[in-house]
Structure formats: structure tokens, C-alpha cells
Design a protein around this motif. Structure first.
Motif, PDB file in Angstrom:
ATOM      1  N   ASP A  43       8.550  16.625 -37.454  1.00 38.99           N
ATOM      2  CA  ASP A  43       7.098  16.622 -37.328  1.00 38.99           C
ATOM      3  C   ASP A  43       6.685  15.557 -36.314  1.00 38.99           C
ATOM      4  O   ASP A  43       6.856  14.360 -36.544  1.00 38.99           O
ATOM      5  CB  ASP A  43       6.478  16.324 -38.697  1.00 38.99           C
ATOM      6  N   LEU A  44       6.125  15.978 -35.190  1.00 37.94           N
ATOM      7  CA  LEU A  44       5.794  15.041 -34.118  1.00 37.94           C
ATOM      8  C   LEU A  44       4.720  14.038 -34.533  1.00 37.94           C
ATOM      9  O   LEU A  44       4.659  12.930 -33.994  1.00 37.94           O
ATOM     10  CB  LEU A  44       5.338  15.805 -32.876  1.00 37.94           C
ATOM     11  N   LEU A  45       3.873  14.419 -35.485  1.00 39.60           N
ATOM     12  CA  LEU A  45       2.836  13.492 -35.928  1.00 39.60           C
ATOM     13  C   LEU A  45       3.416  12.317 -36.705  1.00 39.60           C
ATOM     14  O   LEU A  45       2.757  11.299 -36.877  1.00 39.60           O
ATOM     15  CB  LEU A  45       1.813  14.226 -36.798  1.00 39.60           C
ATOM     16  N   ARG A  46       4.648  12.473 -37.202  1.00 35.14           N
ATOM     17  CA  ARG A  46       5.284  11.404 -37.982  1.00 35.14           C
ATOM     18  C   ARG A  46       6.356  10.659 -37.189  1.00 35.14           C
ATOM     19  O   ARG A  46       7.010   9.772 -37.719  1.00 35.14           O
ATOM     20  CB  ARG A  46       5.928  11.994 -39.249  1.00 35.14           C
ATOM     21  N   ARG A  66      24.730  16.308 -41.114  1.00 36.64           N
ATOM     22  CA  ARG A  66      24.277  15.895 -39.781  1.00 36.64           C
ATOM     23  C   ARG A  66      22.777  15.584 -39.783  1.00 36.64           C
ATOM     24  O   ARG A  66      22.329  14.672 -39.088  1.00 36.64           O
ATOM     25  CB  ARG A  66      24.603  16.972 -38.751  1.00 36.64           C
ATOM     26  N   LEU A  67      22.014  16.349 -40.552  1.00 41.85           N
ATOM     27  CA  LEU A  67      20.579  16.108 -40.595  1.00 41.85           C
ATOM     28  C   LEU A  67      20.253  14.757 -41.241  1.00 41.85           C
ATOM     29  O   LEU A  67      19.417  14.010 -40.736  1.00 41.85           O
ATOM     30  CB  LEU A  67      19.874  17.237 -41.345  1.00 41.85           C
ATOM     31  N   VAL A  68      20.903  14.446 -42.355  1.00 41.31           N
ATOM     32  CA  VAL A  68      20.561  13.182 -43.028  1.00 41.31           C
ATOM     33  C   VAL A  68      21.183  11.984 -42.319  1.00 41.31           C
ATOM     34  O   VAL A  68      20.640  10.870 -42.395  1.00 41.31           O
ATOM     35  CB  VAL A  68      20.967  13.204 -44.520  1.00 41.31           C
ATOM     36  N   ARG A  69      22.307  12.188 -41.620  1.00 39.66           N
ATOM     37  CA  ARG A  69      22.961  11.057 -40.963  1.00 39.66           C
ATOM     38  C   ARG A  69      22.503  10.844 -39.528  1.00 39.66           C
ATOM     39  O   ARG A  69      22.591   9.726 -39.009  1.00 39.66           O
ATOM     40  CB  ARG A  69      24.486  11.244 -40.986  1.00 39.66           C
ATOM     41  N   ARG A  70      21.978  11.879 -38.888  1.00 41.21           N
ATOM     42  CA  ARG A  70      21.561  11.721 -37.495  1.00 41.21           C
ATOM     43  C   ARG A  70      20.067  11.963 -37.289  1.00 41.21           C
ATOM     44  O   ARG A  70      19.319  11.071 -36.931  1.00 41.21           O
ATOM     45  CB  ARG A  70      22.372  12.672 -36.600  1.00 41.21           C
ATOM     46  N   GLN A  75      17.448   9.723 -38.969  1.00 40.06           N
ATOM     47  CA  GLN A  75      17.351   8.357 -38.463  1.00 40.06           C
ATOM     48  C   GLN A  75      16.389   8.258 -37.285  1.00 40.06           C
ATOM     49  O   GLN A  75      15.919   7.161 -36.960  1.00 40.06           O
ATOM     50  CB  GLN A  75      18.742   7.835 -38.083  1.00 40.06           C
ATOM     51  N   ASP A  76      16.077   9.381 -36.635  1.00 46.05           N
ATOM     52  CA  ASP A  76      15.059   9.379 -35.582  1.00 46.05           C
ATOM     53  C   ASP A  76      13.686   9.031 -36.143  1.00 46.05           C
ATOM     54  O   ASP A  76      12.790   8.596 -35.417  1.00 46.05           O
ATOM     55  CB  ASP A  76      14.984  10.743 -34.893  1.00 46.05           C
ATOM     56  N   LEU A  77      13.524   9.252 -37.453  1.00 49.77           N
ATOM     57  CA  LEU A  77      12.247   8.980 -38.104  1.00 49.77           C
ATOM     58  C   LEU A  77      12.210   7.582 -38.726  1.00 49.77           C
ATOM     59  O   LEU A  77      11.207   7.204 -39.336  1.00 49.77           O
ATOM     60  CB  LEU A  77      11.976  10.022 -39.196  1.00 49.77           C
ATOM     61  N   GLY A  78      13.269   6.834 -38.581  1.00 49.92           N
ATOM     62  CA  GLY A  78      13.366   5.509 -39.187  1.00 49.92           C
ATOM     63  C   GLY A  78      14.624   5.414 -40.017  1.00 49.92           C
ATOM     64  O   GLY A  78      15.087   6.399 -40.597  1.00 49.92           O
ATOM     65  N   GLN A  79      15.193   4.236 -40.086  1.00 56.28           N
ATOM     66  CA  GLN A  79      16.462   4.052 -40.785  1.00 56.28           C
ATOM     67  C   GLN A  79      16.315   4.317 -42.280  1.00 56.28           C
ATOM     68  O   GLN A  79      15.433   3.784 -42.948  1.00 56.28           O
ATOM     69  CB  GLN A  79      16.986   2.635 -40.556  1.00 56.28           C
ATOM     70  N   TYR A 131      11.156   9.087 -49.078  1.00 53.80           N
ATOM     71  CA  TYR A 131      12.296   9.973 -48.845  1.00 53.80           C
ATOM     72  C   TYR A 131      11.852  11.433 -48.813  1.00 53.80           C
ATOM     73  O   TYR A 131      12.285  12.213 -47.959  1.00 53.80           O
ATOM     74  CB  TYR A 131      13.347   9.789 -49.950  1.00 53.80           C
ATOM     75  N   VAL A 132      10.993  11.800 -49.755  1.00 51.40           N
ATOM     76  CA  VAL A 132      10.486  13.170 -49.808  1.00 51.40           C
ATOM     77  C   VAL A 132       9.685  13.478 -48.549  1.00 51.40           C
ATOM     78  O   VAL A 132       9.812  14.557 -47.955  1.00 51.40           O
ATOM     79  CB  VAL A 132       9.641  13.384 -51.077  1.00 51.40           C
ATOM     80  N   ASP A 133       8.875  12.524 -48.100  1.00 45.27           N
ATOM     81  CA  ASP A 133       8.116  12.712 -46.859  1.00 45.27           C
ATOM     82  C   ASP A 133       9.053  12.922 -45.677  1.00 45.27           C
ATOM     83  O   ASP A 133       8.778  13.729 -44.783  1.00 45.27           O
ATOM     84  CB  ASP A 133       7.212  11.504 -46.596  1.00 45.27           C
ATOM     85  N   ARG A 134      10.156  12.192 -45.674  1.00 47.17           N
ATOM     86  CA  ARG A 134      11.114  12.347 -44.579  1.00 47.17           C
ATOM     87  C   ARG A 134      11.757  13.728 -44.601  1.00 47.17           C
ATOM     88  O   ARG A 134      11.937  14.350 -43.549  1.00 47.17           O
ATOM     89  CB  ARG A 134      12.183  11.264 -44.682  1.00 47.17           C
ATOM     90  N   LEU A 135      12.100  14.214 -45.774  1.00 47.40           N
ATOM     91  CA  LEU A 135      12.690  15.553 -45.883  1.00 47.40           C
ATOM     92  C   LEU A 135      11.686  16.628 -45.472  1.00 47.40           C
ATOM     93  O   LEU A 135      12.054  17.634 -44.866  1.00 47.40           O
ATOM     94  CB  LEU A 135      13.176  15.792 -47.319  1.00 47.40           C
TER      95      LEU A 135
END
Length: 419
Positions: free
Chosen positions: A110-113, A201-205, A208-212, A252-256
Motif C-alpha cells: 500500500d503506497l499510502l503506508r 519471502r514476503l515476511v522476510r523481505r 521490511q520495506d514497510l519498516g523493520q 503487525y495486522v496492519d502490515r499484513l
């Protein structure tokens, strides 16, 4: 690999006809790049992908110069979440030249996030979401169940002649295969390996673009949603099982959600404020990934004891299909779920223009009884005249009337029933 006609394509072209920037977003491997390239070819656009190291490096080193060098467009920028630095220069370029169809952006987050995306492009952009393939797209049908139902609300009994050749075994296979193009083409064992690699790959890479975020804990949160597919989202439950604070579980839910791995369905209420307060349901967007994460196999689900395990997966499958169809349906509608404090509930409510409501209860059985309509009848009493019909979608092959406004309908009507 098979190239599928995507029902969202006309909407992308329509949006580019009157909007300077169109953002096509969705999870990895849904086919965004393929669709963007097809649309770009029709428009004579130049195409750049930020997955390419040289292109990404140029955009990061001088984002303003990079965008200026693109000229007036049309241009496709693929996987733009990798370079959020270009969003502000795109805004500046659009403010100088507001011609429609200049930029088609795709993003797997999501580009807004996105950290570093310094502007929302509000008023300049339209955002469309490309979900995994629907069953209609997989079978070459234009699936729009809500429009088909809306056209028959005053004559539901006409649907009692609907039959299907789709069996319960077929539904199990479709739910376990999901709609991610790469996964649908594989056998059970190879599909499971693909799903595992995809999730890791999604959770490990990508996450992380959205924050560690600790990958193992984020994966644990994703697994919990899958284990409770289409169930109420209880943050305290996630926090307790993952070993984190409730506020952290919420992030975490927001990140998913931002990665389009999970979707939410709000609770029904006449009051918008109440809808925000009540617990939503959550589901892993792709039913095949959900089945893998919950360690469910086709063989297990087809066993004599598999009906109980198949129930939540099938409900999530139906909900996800309706959420896909919502992006192209000819009828505007909102999807919600119904639950009273005493425990009475209905899996899904479809609310259309003017507040008209159709209730959907999902059952994994191949037979339907009057008892299966209990929640729908209670819901009809509570909602009143706005409640137009109650439908039990089940794993059988024949539609049946259960009284005025009550109908049992095979799940395959999702893609086989035409408006």
C-alpha cells in the motif's frame, strides 16, 4: 503459463482515460505486472520496473531528474514501492501537466503506508486493487453474483432450477489451489513448496520495506489468521500467542494488510461508528495460501472428518470471491458480517444501494436443512424490511427454496450464475 483475461482491465483503462495517475496495487504474484504491461502496450507506454537494479538506482539517486526525463507519458512504473522517493516528483510533474493517463504505477504494498512516500497524490490518482484470480477469471466467465441476485430479488424461486456439475471435491480443490497464477498451475506437493517460499519471502523481505519487523513473529501472526480463517479478529488473541503487546499485534495486522496478504470484513451496523467499534472478520486473501498456512490438505478435507475443517476455509473462499467481484461488479455493494451479543450470527451480509441487504450463510455440507437458516431468520427480524433475502451457499449441486426470500444455492453460483 496461461494468460488470463482480467476483469479489472476495463476499469484500469477507464481510469486512465480521465485521471493523471492510476495505481494498480495488490500482493505479489497476482499478475499486476502482466496486466500493466498489457495496458501499457495498448496505450503505447514506456515501461520501467523498479525491480531492475539499474532503474531503481537511477530513481533513488535523482528522483526528480528521473521523473522529468520520462516526459509527458504515458509511462508504466512497475513495483514503485521499491522507490517511494519518486512519488513527490510525480506530484510535481502532474501539477504542471494534468493530462489523464500519464502514469500507471504498480505496487505490492500500500503506497499510502510506505515510509518515504511523502504525498498521497490525493485528487490526482485513482487506486485499483488486483486480487488473485477469481473463479470466473480461471474459467473464462464474467462472475458478478451480486448483480445476478439483485436482478432476481423479487423472484428468487426462479433460481430453483439452478444446478451445477461442481462437486464438493471440486470445491476443496479450488479452495486449496487458490488464485495466485503460479500456484494454480502446480500439483499439491509443488504448490505447497511454492506457498511456503512465497510466505517466507514476503515476511522476510517485502515486509521490511514497510519498516523493520521480526519475520518469525510476523509469520506467526499470519499463521494465526489462517488458522482462524474468516473468524473474528481478536488482537488480544494474536498478542498472547505471538508473545507481543496488543498494540504491536495491531501494527503487525496492519502490515499484513498493507502487503495485501489479509483482508478484513467489518461488522454490520446501521451506524458507521458502531461498525468501527465492533470486531471485524479477517481472512488470508488467497484461500490456497490460507490452506497451506493452516496445514490443510485436499486429502484431509475430503476425509469423513474433514467437513468441520473445510467450513472456515470455504467461508473464506466465498468471502474472498465476493471481495474480488466487488472491484468490477456492475452493482455497488458493501460486504459485512452479522453477530449479536447473544451469539447469533450470519457469515456475510451484502448491502446494496438504499440499504437493501442479502444475507449469506456458508455451509461445507452437501445437504441443507431448515436449521441452517436460523441465523438468517433472526437477522431478517432484526434488520426488518431492508432484509431482502437469505441464502445458504452449500457444497451441493441443486438450488432449493426454503420459503419466501430463503434459498439454498450451490457455492459455484458465485461464478456460474449470470446476471
Amino acid at each position: 503459463m496461461t494468460v488470463y483475461e482480467r476483469h479489472l482491465e476495463p476499469r484500469v483503462l477507464e481510469a486512465l482515460g480521465d485521471t493523471p495517475v492510476v495505481t494498480l496495487q495488490g500482493s505479489r504474484q497476482t499478475g499486476k505486472s502482466t496486466l500493466a504491461a498489457k495496458v501499457g502496450e495498448q496505450l503505447g507506454a514506456r515501461i520501467y520496473t523498479m525491480d531492475d537494479a539499474a532503474t531503481r538506482g537511477a530513481a533513488q539517486a535523482d528522483p526528480t531528474g528521473f521523473i522529468q526525463a520520462l516526459g509527458g507519458g504515458p509511462v508504466v512504473l512497475d513495483e514503485v514501492q521499491r522507490t517511494p522517493e519518486v512519488i513527490l516528483p510525480i506530484k510535481a510533474s502532474i501539477d504542471r501537466d494534468r493530462r489523464p493517463g500519464r502514469f500507471l504505477l504498480t505496487g505490492s504494498a500500500d503506497l499510502l503506508r510506505m515510509p518515504g512516500a511523502q504525498d498521497s497524490l490525493a485528487g490526482r490518482a485513482e487506486t485499483l486493487t488486483l486480487n488473485p484470480l477469481s473463479q470466473g477469471e480461471l474459467t473464462g466467465r464474467h462472475d458478478d453474483l451480486v448483480s445476478a441476485l439483485w436482478a432476481r430479488l423479487t423472484s428468487l424461486t426462479d433460481l430453483t432450477d439452478f444446478t451445477t456439475a461442481v462437486t464438493r471435491a471440486d470445491l476443496v480443490h479450488r479452495a486449496c489451489a487458490g488464485g495466485l497464477p503460479e500456484a494454480t498451475a502446480r500439483t499439491d506437493r509443488r504448490r505447497s513448496s511454492w506457498f511456503e517460499d512465497y510466505a517466507e519471502r514476503l515476511v522476510r523481505r517485502d515486509a521490511q520495506d514497510l519498516g523493520q519487523t521480526p519475520p518469525a513473529r510476523l509469520r506467526a501472526a499470519l499463521d494465526l489468521v489462517a488458522a482462524n480463517q474468516a473468524g473474528e479478529l481478536v488482537m488480544a488473541h494474536i498478542a498472547r500467542h505471538v508473545g507481543i503487546a496488543e498494540t504491536t499485534a495491531r501494527s503487525y495486522v496492519d502490515r499484513l494488510r498493507s502487503l495485501f496478504l489479509i483482508q478484513s470484513i467489518a461488522a454490520w451496523s446501521r451506524s458507521p461508528t458502531s461498525r468501527q467499534i465492533k470486531k471485524p472478520k479477517a481472512l488470508v486473501t488467497d484461500s490456497g495460501l490460507a490452506a497451506h498456512l493452516a496445514d490443510l490438505t485436499e486429502e484431509e478435507l475430503l476425509s469423513p472428518l474433514g467437513v468441520n475443517q473445510f467450513g472456515p476455509l470455504l467461508e473464506g473462499f466465498v468471502a474472498a470471491e465476493l471481495l474480488r467481484q466487488q472491484t468490477w461488479s456492475a452493482s455497488r455493494f458493501r460486504l459485512s458480517h452479522y453477530r449479536e451479543s447473544g451469539g447469533q450470527e450470519v457469515d456475510l451480509l451484502i448491502t446494496g444501494p438504499g440499504g437493501a441487504v442479502v444475507g449469506i450463510e456458508v455451509k461445507a455440507t452437501v445437504t441443507v436443512t431448515a436449521h441452517h437458516f436460523a441465523g438468517l431468520r433472526r437477522c431478517a427480524e432484526r434488520i426488518g424490511d431492508d432484509f431482502k433475502a437469505g441464502i445458504v451457499m452449500y457444497a451441493g449441486d441443486q438450488a432449493w427454496s426454503f420459503g419466501a426470500g430463503l434459498l439454498a444455492l450451490p457455492v459455484s453460483a458465485l461464478w456460474e450464475l449470470q446476471a
